[in-house]
Write a protein that holds these residues in place. Sequence first.
Motif, PDB file in Angstrom:
ATOM      1  N   THR A 279     -23.090  11.365 -39.315  1.00  0.00           N
ATOM      2  CA  THR A 279     -24.133  12.728 -39.478  1.00  0.00           C
ATOM      3  C   THR A 279     -23.962  13.472 -38.077  1.00  0.00           C
ATOM      4  OG1 THR A 279     -26.050  11.222 -38.378  1.00  0.00           O
ATOM      5  CG2 THR A 279     -25.738  11.431 -40.862  1.00  0.00           C
ATOM      6  N   LEU A 280     -24.659  14.471 -38.016  1.00  0.00           N
ATOM      7  CA  LEU A 280     -24.833  15.354 -37.059  1.00  0.00           C
ATOM      8  C   LEU A 280     -25.756  15.178 -35.799  1.00  0.00           C
ATOM      9  CD1 LEU A 280     -24.125  18.475 -38.992  1.00  0.00           C
ATOM     10  CD2 LEU A 280     -22.524  17.539 -37.464  1.00  0.00           C
ATOM     11  N   PRO A 281     -25.390  15.276 -34.407  1.00  0.00           N
ATOM     12  CA  PRO A 281     -26.507  15.134 -33.610  1.00  0.00           C
ATOM     13  C   PRO A 281     -27.530  15.930 -33.749  1.00  0.00           C
ATOM     14  CG  PRO A 281     -23.993  15.538 -32.472  1.00  0.00           C
ATOM     15  CD  PRO A 281     -24.170  15.961 -34.123  1.00  0.00           C
ATOM     16  N   GLY A 282     -28.769  15.590 -33.304  1.00  0.00           N
ATOM     17  CA  GLY A 282     -29.953  16.482 -33.338  1.00  0.00           C
ATOM     18  C   GLY A 282     -30.484  16.759 -34.946  1.00  0.00           C
ATOM     19  N   ARG A 283     -31.245  17.572 -34.949  1.00  0.00           N
ATOM     20  CA  ARG A 283     -31.998  17.982 -36.175  1.00  0.00           C
ATOM     21  C   ARG A 283     -31.396  19.051 -36.950  1.00  0.00           C
ATOM     22  NH1 ARG A 283     -36.393  21.896 -35.947  1.00  0.00           N
ATOM     23  NH2 ARG A 283     -36.089  23.207 -34.558  1.00  0.00           N
ATOM     24  N   ASP A 284     -30.366  19.678 -36.124  1.00  0.00           N
ATOM     25  CA  ASP A 284     -29.774  21.038 -36.918  1.00  0.00           C
ATOM     26  C   ASP A 284     -28.643  21.012 -37.970  1.00  0.00           C
ATOM     27  OD1 ASP A 284     -31.053  22.624 -35.166  1.00  0.00           O
ATOM     28  OD2 ASP A 284     -29.715  22.931 -33.746  1.00  0.00           O
ATOM     29  N   GLY A 285     -28.731  19.433 -38.312  1.00  0.00           N
ATOM     30  CA  GLY A 285     -28.025  19.143 -39.407  1.00  0.00           C
ATOM     31  C   GLY A 285     -28.750  18.512 -40.622  1.00  0.00           C
ATOM     32  N   TRP A 286     -30.074  18.651 -40.382  1.00  0.00           N
ATOM     33  CA  TRP A 286     -30.920  17.893 -41.842  1.00  0.00           C
ATOM     34  C   TRP A 286     -31.834  18.961 -42.130  1.00  0.00           C
ATOM     35  CZ3 TRP A 286     -30.863  12.783 -42.305  1.00  0.00           C
ATOM     36  CH2 TRP A 286     -29.861  11.783 -41.343  1.00  0.00           C
ATOM     37  N   GLY A 287     -31.768  19.070 -43.734  1.00  0.00           N
ATOM     38  CA  GLY A 287     -32.636  19.804 -44.231  1.00  0.00           C
ATOM     39  C   GLY A 287     -33.177  19.123 -45.482  1.00  0.00           C
ATOM     40  N   LEU A 288     -34.322  19.734 -45.836  1.00  0.00           N
ATOM     41  CA  LEU A 288     -35.122  19.264 -47.004  1.00  0.00           C
ATOM     42  C   LEU A 288     -35.103  20.242 -48.094  1.00  0.00           C
ATOM     43  CD1 LEU A 288     -37.864  17.244 -45.232  1.00  0.00           C
ATOM     44  CD2 LEU A 288     -35.810  16.253 -46.066  1.00  0.00           C
ATOM     45  N   GLY A 289     -35.206  19.814 -49.381  1.00  0.00           N
ATOM     46  CA  GLY A 289     -35.152  20.711 -50.518  1.00  0.00           C
ATOM     47  C   GLY A 289     -35.935  19.902 -51.709  1.00  0.00           C
ATOM     48  N   GLY A 290     -36.571  20.722 -52.351  1.00  0.00           N
ATOM     49  CA  GLY A 290     -37.360  20.192 -53.532  1.00  0.00           C
ATOM     50  C   GLY A 290     -37.851  21.312 -54.724  1.00  0.00           C
ATOM     51  N   ALA A 291     -38.058  20.576 -55.618  1.00  0.00           N
ATOM     52  CA  ALA A 291     -38.569  21.312 -57.094  1.00  0.00           C
ATOM     53  C   ALA A 291     -39.690  21.182 -57.560  1.00  0.00           C
ATOM     54  CB  ALA A 291     -37.444  21.407 -58.120  1.00  0.00           C
ATOM     55  N   SER A 292     -40.519  22.030 -57.571  1.00  0.00           N
ATOM     56  CA  SER A 292     -42.031  21.670 -58.070  1.00  0.00           C
ATOM     57  C   SER A 292     -42.794  20.642 -57.107  1.00  0.00           C
ATOM     58  CB  SER A 292     -41.784  21.060 -59.547  1.00  0.00           C
ATOM     59  OG  SER A 292     -43.176  21.234 -60.099  1.00  0.00           O
ATOM     60  N   SER A 293     -43.190  19.580 -57.724  1.00  0.00           N
ATOM     61  CA  SER A 293     -43.831  18.565 -56.935  1.00  0.00           C
ATOM     62  C   SER A 293     -43.072  18.011 -55.936  1.00  0.00           C
ATOM     63  CB  SER A 293     -44.400  17.244 -57.769  1.00  0.00           C
ATOM     64  OG  SER A 293     -43.288  16.737 -58.455  1.00  0.00           O
ATOM     65  N   GLY A 294     -41.636  18.069 -56.022  1.00  0.00           N
ATOM     66  CA  GLY A 294     -40.676  17.658 -54.819  1.00  0.00           C
ATOM     67  C   GLY A 294     -40.699  18.875 -53.799  1.00  0.00           C
TER      68      GLY A 294
ATOM     69  N   ARG B   1     -36.866  15.955 -36.720  1.00  0.00           N
ATOM     70  CA  ARG B   1     -35.865  15.386 -37.333  1.00  0.00           C
ATOM     71  C   ARG B   1     -35.256  16.368 -38.375  1.00  0.00           C
ATOM     72  NH1 ARG B   1     -38.497   9.598 -39.138  1.00  0.00           N
ATOM     73  NH2 ARG B   1     -38.374   8.593 -37.048  1.00  0.00           N
ATOM     74  N   TYR B   2     -36.087  17.463 -39.053  1.00  0.00           N
ATOM     75  CA  TYR B   2     -35.530  18.443 -39.805  1.00  0.00           C
ATOM     76  C   TYR B   2     -35.447  19.882 -39.258  1.00  0.00           C
ATOM     77  CZ  TYR B   2     -36.041  14.291 -42.507  1.00  0.00           C
ATOM     78  OH  TYR B   2     -36.176  12.891 -43.203  1.00  0.00           O
ATOM     79  N   ARG B   3     -34.622  20.498 -39.507  1.00  0.00           N
ATOM     80  CA  ARG B   3     -34.581  21.796 -39.089  1.00  0.00           C
ATOM     81  C   ARG B   3     -35.129  22.963 -40.184  1.00  0.00           C
ATOM     82  NH1 ARG B   3     -35.423  25.938 -36.230  1.00  0.00           N
ATOM     83  NH2 ARG B   3     -33.660  27.253 -35.495  1.00  0.00           N
ATOM     84  N   SER B   4     -34.590  22.573 -41.512  1.00  0.00           N
ATOM     85  CA  SER B   4     -34.963  23.486 -42.691  1.00  0.00           C
ATOM     86  C   SER B   4     -35.668  22.881 -43.847  1.00  0.00           C
ATOM     87  CB  SER B   4     -33.659  24.256 -42.771  1.00  0.00           C
ATOM     88  OG  SER B   4     -33.154  24.890 -41.800  1.00  0.00           O
ATOM     89  N   ALA B   5     -36.283  23.621 -44.729  1.00  0.00           N
ATOM     90  CA  ALA B   5     -36.820  23.089 -45.777  1.00  0.00           C
ATOM     91  C   ALA B   5     -36.966  24.081 -46.776  1.00  0.00           C
ATOM     92  CB  ALA B   5     -38.135  22.534 -45.663  1.00  0.00           C
ATOM     93  N   MET B   6     -36.399  23.860 -48.250  1.00  0.00           N
ATOM     94  CA  MET B   6     -36.388  24.419 -49.381  1.00  0.00           C
ATOM     95  C   MET B   6     -37.202  24.323 -50.362  1.00  0.00           C
ATOM     96  SD  MET B   6     -35.510  24.953 -52.722  1.00  0.00           S
ATOM     97  CE  MET B   6     -34.357  23.602 -53.060  1.00  0.00           C
ATOM     98  N   SER B   7     -38.202  25.122 -50.899  1.00  0.00           N
ATOM     99  CA  SER B   7     -39.207  24.900 -51.913  1.00  0.00           C
ATOM    100  C   SER B   7     -38.942  25.752 -53.128  1.00  0.00           C
ATOM    101  CB  SER B   7     -40.681  25.168 -51.246  1.00  0.00           C
ATOM    102  OG  SER B   7     -41.560  25.474 -52.433  1.00  0.00           O
ATOM    103  N   TRP B   8     -38.848  25.037 -54.227  1.00  0.00           N
ATOM    104  CA  TRP B   8     -38.835  26.009 -55.570  1.00  0.00           C
ATOM    105  C   TRP B   8     -39.798  25.720 -56.412  1.00  0.00           C
ATOM    106  CZ3 TRP B   8     -38.427  24.262 -60.520  1.00  0.00           C
ATOM    107  CH2 TRP B   8     -38.351  25.357 -61.597  1.00  0.00           C
ATOM    108  N   ALA B   9     -40.815  26.726 -56.682  1.00  0.00           N
ATOM    109  CA  ALA B   9     -42.018  26.671 -57.624  1.00  0.00           C
ATOM    110  C   ALA B   9     -43.084  25.460 -56.939  1.00  0.00           C
ATOM    111  CB  ALA B   9     -41.463  26.315 -58.876  1.00  0.00           C
ATOM    112  N   GLY B  10     -43.157  25.429 -55.452  1.00  0.00           N
ATOM    113  CA  GLY B  10     -43.880  24.315 -54.854  1.00  0.00           C
ATOM    114  C   GLY B  10     -45.339  24.972 -55.037  1.00  0.00           C
TER     115      GLY B  10
END
Length: 334
Positions: free
Chosen positions: A195-210, A224-233
């Motif tokens: 993996t990559l050092p630090g949090r700049d290589g870590w993202g979360l994504g989810g759909a609806s309840s996720g 730990r996490y730099r970015s997150a994506m939400s679809w219809a959340g």
Amino acid sequence: MEPRPRTRAVGAALLTAALVASTAAGCSSSGAKAAPPPSTTPAPAAPAGRTEPPVVMPTGPKAHFRFSHNTSGGPIMVTTLKGAKSGVTGKVWVWLPPEYKDKRYAKSGFPVLTLYTGNTGVNYNFWAHEEVEPIQKVAVQMRKRHKAHPFIMVMPVLQMSTRQDTECSDIPGMPKMGTFLGDDVYRMVKANFRTLPGRDGWGLGGASSGAFCAVKLALQHPDRYRSAMSWAGYFAPEPQAGPRWTPQQMSANSPTEMVKKRPDVRLFLLAGDRKLFRSDKERIMAFKQIVRPPTTVQVEIQKNGGHYTADLQKLLPDILTWFTKNLEGPVPAK
């Protein structure tokens, strides 16, 4: 205000339709209209001045992965993770991009996308199934055109039982899914993959309840996490999901309250504008209004989009493009 439709009920309908018949049933979409991007500078492929590929080597202990199934983007592996901190045991599916085994990247770490399924997520994750969400196929196609990073994709179960709706949280008397997803899965990935050092290589994504889980866990763990994506959340725990929660616990697990602390996280919120699902759009627009720097938010509204897997499929290139702009990528040897 119109009552919010039961998110998981909608998710169950869309997932069943996708697996049994066609994800396109009852849907139509003719593109998306995006809001201006956030003013922050996207994360570069590698920090300036770095002379060697960025990498954190696997720390162990090694998990037992077995072959699950093939996709056109490559095989999906699965392990049964016994969470050391949570005490939860659940399946985690993993996809490695073709570049992971390429000799040019042998000394480089890779960005990680952890993707949370819609509906209940009991013993499955639809991101791991190409007939539902072909994200691995799209990722390989975009990588060939140099439009996306090669990502490690991690796809855990969302909860243990349909009778225990945990909202990706540690609810008294229920499995500690917040710790399992936010800590045990994270540590398992670092233990087994470059993996990559630090949090700049870590993202979360989810759909609806996720999607609720992706935003919640990113805001909860900005270290730990730099970015997150939400679809219809949605952005607050559903009351029927937490009958054992106190008002204080509900607040402590609410992204609407967490974002007020202004964590340094980048958010990408997507929804459709079909009238039937207008509450999806209304929720993200309301949430956007309370975001303040250094938290950033980008909103994309899909024209004639709804709450179906066919709509989400059309947004996969936009999602992978956004993560590529907002997460660090691997660096091949020169």
